[in-house]
Design a protein around this motif. Structure first.
Motif, PDB file in Angstrom:
ATOM      1  N   GLN B  16     149.282  16.495  28.646  1.00  0.00           N
ATOM      2  CA  GLN B  16     148.235  17.471  28.601  1.00  0.00           C
ATOM      3  C   GLN B  16     148.621  18.873  27.694  1.00  0.00           C
ATOM      4  O   GLN B  16     148.062  19.465  26.812  1.00  0.00           O
ATOM      5  CB  GLN B  16     147.657  18.182  29.885  1.00  0.00           C
ATOM      6  CG  GLN B  16     146.339  18.851  29.911  1.00  0.00           C
ATOM      7  CD  GLN B  16     146.611  20.288  30.116  1.00  0.00           C
ATOM      8  OE1 GLN B  16     147.871  20.716  30.429  1.00  0.00           O
ATOM      9  NE2 GLN B  16     145.458  21.110  29.728  1.00  0.00           N
ATOM     10  N   THR B  20     146.870  20.038  24.369  1.00  0.00           N
ATOM     11  CA  THR B  20     146.313  21.554  24.054  1.00  0.00           C
ATOM     12  C   THR B  20     146.867  22.260  22.921  1.00  0.00           C
ATOM     13  O   THR B  20     146.266  22.722  22.174  1.00  0.00           O
ATOM     14  CB  THR B  20     146.913  22.334  25.381  1.00  0.00           C
ATOM     15  OG1 THR B  20     146.633  21.590  26.681  1.00  0.00           O
ATOM     16  CG2 THR B  20     146.408  23.770  25.409  1.00  0.00           C
ATOM     17  N   ARG B  21     147.991  21.537  22.345  1.00  0.00           N
ATOM     18  CA  ARG B  21     148.618  22.469  21.088  1.00  0.00           C
ATOM     19  C   ARG B  21     148.264  21.485  19.777  1.00  0.00           C
ATOM     20  O   ARG B  21     148.657  21.561  18.866  1.00  0.00           O
ATOM     21  CB  ARG B  21     150.075  22.432  21.322  1.00  0.00           C
ATOM     22  CG  ARG B  21     150.343  23.294  22.270  1.00  0.00           C
ATOM     23  CD  ARG B  21     151.786  23.414  22.539  1.00  0.00           C
ATOM     24  NE  ARG B  21     152.265  23.958  23.796  1.00  0.00           N
ATOM     25  CZ  ARG B  21     153.328  23.899  24.257  1.00  0.00           C
ATOM     26  NH1 ARG B  21     154.353  23.487  23.782  1.00  0.00           N
ATOM     27  NH2 ARG B  21     153.440  24.531  25.491  1.00  0.00           N
ATOM     28  N   THR B  23     145.636  20.771  17.158  1.00  0.00           N
ATOM     29  CA  THR B  23     144.421  21.477  16.814  1.00  0.00           C
ATOM     30  C   THR B  23     143.614  20.505  15.847  1.00  0.00           C
ATOM     31  O   THR B  23     142.485  20.793  15.485  1.00  0.00           O
ATOM     32  CB  THR B  23     144.669  22.801  15.940  1.00  0.00           C
ATOM     33  OG1 THR B  23     145.706  22.446  14.880  1.00  0.00           O
ATOM     34  CG2 THR B  23     144.939  23.791  16.728  1.00  0.00           C
ATOM     35  N   LEU B  47     134.840  26.137  33.603  1.00  0.00           N
ATOM     36  CA  LEU B  47     135.900  25.896  32.447  1.00  0.00           C
ATOM     37  C   LEU B  47     137.371  25.261  32.867  1.00  0.00           C
ATOM     38  O   LEU B  47     137.419  24.294  32.124  1.00  0.00           O
ATOM     39  CB  LEU B  47     136.357  27.353  31.900  1.00  0.00           C
ATOM     40  CG  LEU B  47     137.386  27.328  30.727  1.00  0.00           C
ATOM     41  CD1 LEU B  47     136.774  26.890  29.658  1.00  0.00           C
ATOM     42  CD2 LEU B  47     137.810  28.824  30.342  1.00  0.00           C
ATOM     43  N   ASN B  48     137.802  25.546  34.044  1.00  0.00           N
ATOM     44  CA  ASN B  48     138.840  25.120  34.461  1.00  0.00           C
ATOM     45  C   ASN B  48     138.805  23.548  34.842  1.00  0.00           C
ATOM     46  O   ASN B  48     139.311  22.618  34.795  1.00  0.00           O
ATOM     47  CB  ASN B  48     139.470  25.742  35.856  1.00  0.00           C
ATOM     48  CG  ASN B  48     140.063  27.002  35.208  1.00  0.00           C
ATOM     49  OD1 ASN B  48     140.445  27.157  34.129  1.00  0.00           O
ATOM     50  ND2 ASN B  48     140.225  28.102  36.101  1.00  0.00           N
ATOM     51  N   THR B  51     138.736  21.622  31.854  1.00  0.00           N
ATOM     52  CA  THR B  51     140.073  21.403  31.335  1.00  0.00           C
ATOM     53  C   THR B  51     140.671  20.062  32.211  1.00  0.00           C
ATOM     54  O   THR B  51     141.295  19.239  31.587  1.00  0.00           O
ATOM     55  CB  THR B  51     140.891  22.684  31.569  1.00  0.00           C
ATOM     56  OG1 THR B  51     140.324  23.546  30.810  1.00  0.00           O
ATOM     57  CG2 THR B  51     142.242  22.537  30.718  1.00  0.00           C
ATOM     58  N   GLU B  52     140.477  20.266  33.428  1.00  0.00           N
ATOM     59  CA  GLU B  52     141.165  19.349  34.335  1.00  0.00           C
ATOM     60  C   GLU B  52     140.714  17.819  34.017  1.00  0.00           C
ATOM     61  O   GLU B  52     141.290  16.857  34.053  1.00  0.00           O
ATOM     62  CB  GLU B  52     141.303  19.698  35.755  1.00  0.00           C
ATOM     63  CG  GLU B  52     142.241  20.674  36.010  1.00  0.00           C
ATOM     64  CD  GLU B  52     141.989  21.397  37.364  1.00  0.00           C
ATOM     65  OE1 GLU B  52     141.384  20.761  38.345  1.00  0.00           O
ATOM     66  OE2 GLU B  52     142.247  22.614  37.552  1.00  0.00           O
ATOM     67  N   ALA B  55     141.776  16.169  30.990  1.00  0.00           N
ATOM     68  CA  ALA B  55     143.142  15.833  30.873  1.00  0.00           C
ATOM     69  C   ALA B  55     143.300  14.602  31.722  1.00  0.00           C
ATOM     70  O   ALA B  55     144.006  13.874  31.596  1.00  0.00           O
ATOM     71  CB  ALA B  55     143.936  17.100  31.511  1.00  0.00           C
ATOM     72  N   LEU B  63     138.097  19.310  22.310  1.00  0.00           N
ATOM     73  CA  LEU B  63     138.555  20.763  22.758  1.00  0.00           C
ATOM     74  C   LEU B  63     137.677  21.373  23.710  1.00  0.00           C
ATOM     75  O   LEU B  63     136.555  21.362  23.471  1.00  0.00           O
ATOM     76  CB  LEU B  63     138.254  21.308  21.318  1.00  0.00           C
ATOM     77  CG  LEU B  63     138.755  22.796  21.199  1.00  0.00           C
ATOM     78  CD1 LEU B  63     140.061  22.923  21.467  1.00  0.00           C
ATOM     79  CD2 LEU B  63     138.156  23.479  19.706  1.00  0.00           C
ATOM     80  N   VAL B  64     138.454  21.999  24.655  1.00  0.00           N
ATOM     81  CA  VAL B  64     137.807  22.707  25.725  1.00  0.00           C
ATOM     82  C   VAL B  64     138.160  24.178  25.280  1.00  0.00           C
ATOM     83  O   VAL B  64     139.174  24.627  25.440  1.00  0.00           O
ATOM     84  CB  VAL B  64     138.236  22.445  27.055  1.00  0.00           C
ATOM     85  CG1 VAL B  64     137.331  23.234  28.156  1.00  0.00           C
ATOM     86  CG2 VAL B  64     138.016  21.004  27.238  1.00  0.00           C
ATOM     87  N   THR B  65     136.947  25.094  25.226  1.00  0.00           N
ATOM     88  CA  THR B  65     137.240  26.391  24.758  1.00  0.00           C
ATOM     89  C   THR B  65     136.123  27.242  25.250  1.00  0.00           C
ATOM     90  O   THR B  65     135.122  26.866  26.005  1.00  0.00           O
ATOM     91  CB  THR B  65     137.385  26.406  23.340  1.00  0.00           C
ATOM     92  OG1 THR B  65     137.540  27.843  22.889  1.00  0.00           O
ATOM     93  CG2 THR B  65     136.143  25.935  22.484  1.00  0.00           C
ATOM     94  N   GLN B  66     136.295  28.833  24.966  1.00  0.00           N
ATOM     95  CA  GLN B  66     135.078  29.477  25.503  1.00  0.00           C
ATOM     96  C   GLN B  66     134.571  30.237  24.312  1.00  0.00           C
ATOM     97  O   GLN B  66     134.916  30.259  23.479  1.00  0.00           O
ATOM     98  CB  GLN B  66     135.926  30.594  26.336  1.00  0.00           C
ATOM     99  CG  GLN B  66     136.920  30.160  27.135  1.00  0.00           C
ATOM    100  CD  GLN B  66     138.159  30.775  26.684  1.00  0.00           C
ATOM    101  OE1 GLN B  66     138.850  30.202  25.708  1.00  0.00           O
ATOM    102  NE2 GLN B  66     138.777  31.870  26.926  1.00  0.00           N
ATOM    103  N   THR B  67     133.541  30.836  24.689  1.00  0.00           N
ATOM    104  CA  THR B  67     132.748  31.622  23.736  1.00  0.00           C
ATOM    105  C   THR B  67     132.198  32.911  24.392  1.00  0.00           C
ATOM    106  O   THR B  67     132.351  32.913  25.688  1.00  0.00           O
ATOM    107  CB  THR B  67     131.683  30.885  22.725  1.00  0.00           C
ATOM    108  OG1 THR B  67     131.336  31.758  21.940  1.00  0.00           O
ATOM    109  CG2 THR B  67     130.629  30.740  23.592  1.00  0.00           C
TER     110      THR B  67
END
Lengths: 595, 123
Positions: B16, B20-21, B23, B47-48, B51-52, B55, B63-67
Motif C-alpha cells: 500500500q 500511495t506514492r 502517481t 475517505l478512510n 483507502t482501506e 488497499a 487514486l483515492v483523494t479529496q476535494t
C-alpha cells in the motif's frame, strides 16, 4: 493504513534550510487536526531540486511544494490534507498549469531525467529497510545468491557496459573479473564515498537517500569476487550520510541481509564504515586503502593494482557510491536494459551536481549522451540575470572547462576527455560572462596545492610553481614566455606524478589555456581582466558627465581615494584605490565603471 | 533472511505504501468531498474506508483523494468516481458501510451502484 504520505526532504541541503523544523510542525499540526491515523510524515533523501528547498511532496496526488516555511504548514494541513485543496501559491510554479496541477515528471527539470542511481531518493524513508524492500530492495541480492553463479554476475556487469562513476570510467565488470581471478584466503570490497570535488554531492545524496542500495550492491560484489568483508570509506563531513548508513547496516544485520549464510546460500558478508578526515587525496584508490589500514593517507605506486594486492595486501575491488547504486537494477532488469541507454562506449546514466550560475541548482541524473545545452538550458533552467553562458567546468580539480562553442557536445566519458575535460565524479559548475578563466584555473590550482599530500616531488613542487606563475599573471606581472613555461611544467607534472591527483592537477590550466588563451594574453599584454575579477588589473573611474557630485562615493571610500566638491564631478586617485568596489555599489547615477 | 519468500512477505506487507506514492494512475479516481459540509456529514470515515478497501483488494492505480465543496451540501458525504473514459458517477449520502459495495461493483465490476447515486435520490 495511511491514505496520504507527506514526504519531507531530509537531505543535507533541505536540512540546512530548516526541514527538521518543518517536519516537527507537520507532525504537530497533523495530530492537532486528528489526522495522525490517516496521514504519515516521512523524512526522505534528496529530491534533486535543491534550489527550491525545503521541499515537501504530498502523495497520493504527488503535489510538489517548494520553499516551504514552518508558518505555511498549518495551511497545508488544513487545506490540502483535510479538505483536499492543494495550496497553489506554495506549489512549484512549473507544476501549476491552467486549472490543473501538472505532475512533476512533466516539468522541465525532471522530464529529461532518467533516475536509476537516484531512483529511491525522495521516494523512500532511508531509515526504514522495509520501505527499501517494498521498492524491490534486496531482490537483486536474493536473485544473485539463489539463481546465479559468481561468474554469471560478473558477465552481466561486463555486458551492461557499466563504467566507474567516480571519475576514471574504468569498466566495472573488468575490475570485478580481475579480482575474482586472484585466489586468496581473504578478499575485500570497498566503497569510495570520499567525495572530494568542490561542488559534487551525488554520493552524499545516495547515501542519505538510499543507503541500502550501496549495502546490497557491495554484497553482490562480494559474492561475485569471493569476498566476505567490505568497507565503506566516507568522509566525516557527511554526518547525515554516515548516520543513515549506520542505521541501514544495523537493520540489514538484524534481518540477516548482512552476516552469516545470507538466503541460506552459504554466503557470508559484513560491512564496516571507515571515516575519512576529508583529505582530497584519500579519494585516490591506493591512498584510500592506506587510510583504511590505519596509516597516513598517501598513494602508493601501481602496479600492483588493488585487484591483485589491495587492502591489507589482499585482492580488493573499490567502486564509487554511484557505481554501486546502478548494480541492483542491472541485475534485476538485465544488462541489455542498461546498455540500451547511453552512447556507444558510455552506457546508462550519470548524476551531475549542477552548481554555479544556473537557475535550478541541484542534482540531476541524465542518460549518457545528453548534450551540455540540454542540461544547462532545459534541465537547469538557464542562467539567471540574462547573462550569457561562458563555460562549464566538469571533473573538479582534475577536469577542465567546456567553452560555449562546444555546448552541443553529447556528454560521455570519451567526448569529455577528447575536449580536454573529464567526467570526474560529476560536479558541473556553470559559469557566465562575469567569470575570469584565469581566476578559475587559479582557484583549482590553489585547491590542489592545498590537497597535494607531498609524497612525490612533481606534484608537491610542480603544482606550487604553477600556482605562482598564475599569480604572477593575475597580478599584472606576467610575461608571454610564462605561458610556455606553464605548458612545459604542466606536461611534466602530468607525466611524472605518482597518483591521479598530480597527474590531473594541471588540467584546469591546460583546458582554460586551450579555449581561453586570449584571456591569458589579455592579462599579460593589456594588463586587463575583462570579467573584472582580478583586482590588481582593475581600474575604477568616474564618468564626469554622469557624476552629479553627490559626494556619496567619497564618503564610503575606505581609502580616501575619491576627491571632489559638492555638485562637481569627482575623481579617483588610482594610486590610493584599493579596488574594493564600494563606490560603484553606492553610486546612484551609474557614473562609476571598472575595467 | 532465509528465503526469497521471506523477502516477498515484507514487500507484500508494504504494497500500500508503494501504491500511495505511485502517481502513474491509469484513470480511476475516487474523489471524496471534504469541505466543512462534507466533514460535518461524516466524509472522513468514508475517505478512510475507500483507502482501506482499495488497499485490501490490492487495486493498483486507483487514486483515492479529496476535494473541496462540490456544491450539493444537502447530499454530503458526496463521492465522485471518474472512470478511465472520464465518465463521472456521483454517489451521495455515503457511509463507510456502502463503500465495499461501490468498490466491488463499480471499480472492480464496472457497474455503478445506481441506488447510491445522485440520480436515484432526485427521482
Amino acid at each position: 493504513m495511511f491514505r496520504s504520505h507527506v514526504m519531507i526532504c531530509g537531505g543535507t541541503g533541505c536540512t540546512s534550510s530548516g526541514s527538521d523544523k518543518i517536519s516537527a510542525v507537520f507532525e504537530a499540526e497533523i495530530a492537532k487536526a486528528g489526522l495522525d491515523q490517516e496521514v504519515k510524515v516521512v523524512r526522505t533523501g534528496c529530491f534533486g531540486l535543491c534550489a527550491l528547498g525545503p521541499i515537501v511532496v504530498i502523495y497520493p496526488e504527488g503535489s510538489f511544494y517548494s520553499r516551504v516555511n514552518p508558518d505555511d504548514v498549518p495551511e497545508i494541513v488544513n487545506e490540502h490534507l483535510l479538505k483536499g485543496r492543494p495550496v497553489t501559491r506554495l506549489l512549484y510554479d512549473e507544476t501549476v498549469a491552467e486549472n490543473t496541477v501538472k505532475s512533476l515528471d512533466e516539468t522541465d527539470f525532471y522530464k529529461k531525467q532518467k533516475r536509476i542511481a537516484l531512483r529511491n531518493c525522495g521516494v523512500i524513508n532511508p531509515e526504514n529497510i522495509e520501505e527499501y524492500i517494498a521498492f524491490d530492495g534486496y531482490a537483486a541480492l536474493g536473485k544473485v545468491l539463489t539463481e546465479m553463479k559468481p561468474e554469471d554476475v560478473i558477465q552481466t556487469i561486463l555486458d551492461s557496459g557499466l563504467r566507474g562513476r567516480g571519475g576514471g570510467g574504468f569498466p566495472t565488470g573488468v575490475k570485478w573479473k580481475l579480482a575474482a581471478g586472484n585466489p586468496s584466503d581473504q578478499k575485500y570490497v570497498c566503497c569510495n564515498a570520499d567525495e572530494g570535488d568542490p561542488g559534487a554531492f551525488m554520493d552524499r545524496s545516495v547515501l542519505e537517500g538510499d543507503p541500502h542500495v550501496v549495502i546490497e550492491a557491495m554484497a553482490i560484489a562480494g559474492y561475485a569476487i569471493g569476498a566476505t568483508k567490505g568497507y565503506v570509506y566516507v568522509r566525516a563531513e557527511y554526518p547525515i550520510a554516515v548516520h543513515r548508513l549506520q542505521i541501514a547496516i544495523n537493520q540489514a544485520r538484524e534481518i540477516g541481509l548482512l552476516g552469516k549464510n545470507i538466503f541460506e546460500s552459504g554466503f557470508d558478508f559484513d560491512l564496516e564504515i571507515k571515516l575519512g578526515a576529508g583529505a582530497f587525496v584519500c579519494g585516490e584508490e591506493t591512498a584510500l586503502m592506506t587510510s583504511i589500514e590505519g596509516n597516513r593517507g598517501e598513494p602508493r605506486p601501481r602496479p600492483p593494482f588493488p585487484a591483485v594486492k589491495g587492502l591489507f595486501a589482499k585482492p580488493t575491488i573499490l567502486n564509487n557510491v554511484e557505481t554501486y547504486a546502478n548494480i541492483p537494477q542491472i541485475i534485476l532488469k538485465g544488462s541489455e536494459w542498461f546498455s540500451s541507454m547511453g552512447t556507444e562506449k558510455s552506457k546508462g546514466t550519470k548524476v551531475f551536481a549542477l552548481g554555479g550560475k544556473i537557475k535550478n541548482t541541484g542534482l540531476v541524473e541524465i542518460p549518457m549522451g545528453t548534450t551540455l545545452r540540454e542540461i544547462v538550458e532545459e534541465i537547469g533552467g538557464g542562467i539567471p540575470g540574462g547573462k550569457k553562458f561562458k563555460a562549464a567546468q566538469t571533473g573538479g580539480p582534475s577536469g577542465g572547462c567546456i567553452p560555449a562553442s562546444l555546448i552541443d557536445t553529447p556528454i560521455d566519458y570519451d567526448n569529455l576527455i577528447a575536449i580536454g575535460s573529464m567526467m570526474g565524479s560529476g560536479g558541473l559548475i556553470v559559469m557566465d560572462e562575469d567569470t575570469c578563466m584565469v581566476d578559475i584555473a587559479k582557484f583549482f590550482l590553489e585547491f590542489t596545492v592545498d590537497e597535494s599530500c607531498g609524497k612525490c616531488t612533481p606534484c608537491r613542487v610542480g603544482t606550487k610553481r604553477l600556482l605562482e606563475l598564475l599569480n604572477k599573471i593575475t597580478s599584472g606581472n606576467g610575461e608571454m614566455e610564462d605561458l610556455d613555461k606553464i605548458e612545459e611544467l604542466a606536461a611534466f607534472v602530468k607525466a611524472n606524478s605518482l597518483c591521479g591527483l598530480g597527474q590531473t592537477a594541471p588540467n584546469p590550466i591546460l583546458s582554460t589555456m586551450r579555449y581561453f588563451r586570449d584571456e591569458y594574453v589579455e592579462h599579460i599584454v593589456d594588463k586587463k581582466c575583462k570579467a573584472g575579477v582580478c583586482k590588481s588589473l582593475l581600474q575604477y573611474s568616474i564618468d564626469p558627465v554622469k557624476c552629479k557630485g553627490c559626494t556619496l562615493c567619497s564618503r564610503v571610500c575606505p581609502a580616501g581615494a575619491i576627491s571632489g566638491t559638492v555638485k562637481n564631478p569627482h575623481t579617483i586617485d588610482t594610486s590610493k584605490c584599493i579596488k574594493c568596489g564600494a563606490c560603484m555599489d553606492r553610486c546612484k547615477f551609474g557614473a562609476i565603471s571598472k575595467g | 533472511m532465509k528465503s526469497l519468500q521471506e523477502l516477498a512477505a515484507i514487500r507484500d506487507k508494504m504494497k500500500q505504501t508503494v501504491n500511495t506514492r505511485d502517481t502513474a494512475h491509469d484513470g480511476i479516481r475516487v474523489v471524496v468531498g471534504m469541505a466543512t459540509c462534507g466533514i460535518a456529514a461524516g466524509a472522513r470515515p468514508v475517505l478512510n474506508a475507500f483507502t482501506e478497501e482499495v488497499a485490501r483488494r490490492d487495486l493498483h492505480h486507483v487514486l483515492v483523494t479529496q476535494t473541496g465543496c462540490i456544491g450539493i451540501c444537502q447530499y454530503e458525504p458526496v463521492v465522485e468516481i471518474y472512470d478511465r473514459d472520464g465518465t463521472k458517477t456521483t454517489y451521495v449520502k455515503m457511509t463507510p458501510d456502502k463503500v465495499a459495495k461501490v468498490v466491488g461493483d463499480h471499480i472492480v465490476g464496472g457497474t455503478p451502484v445506481t441506488e447510491y447515486t445522485i440520480g436515484s435520490t432526485t427521482k
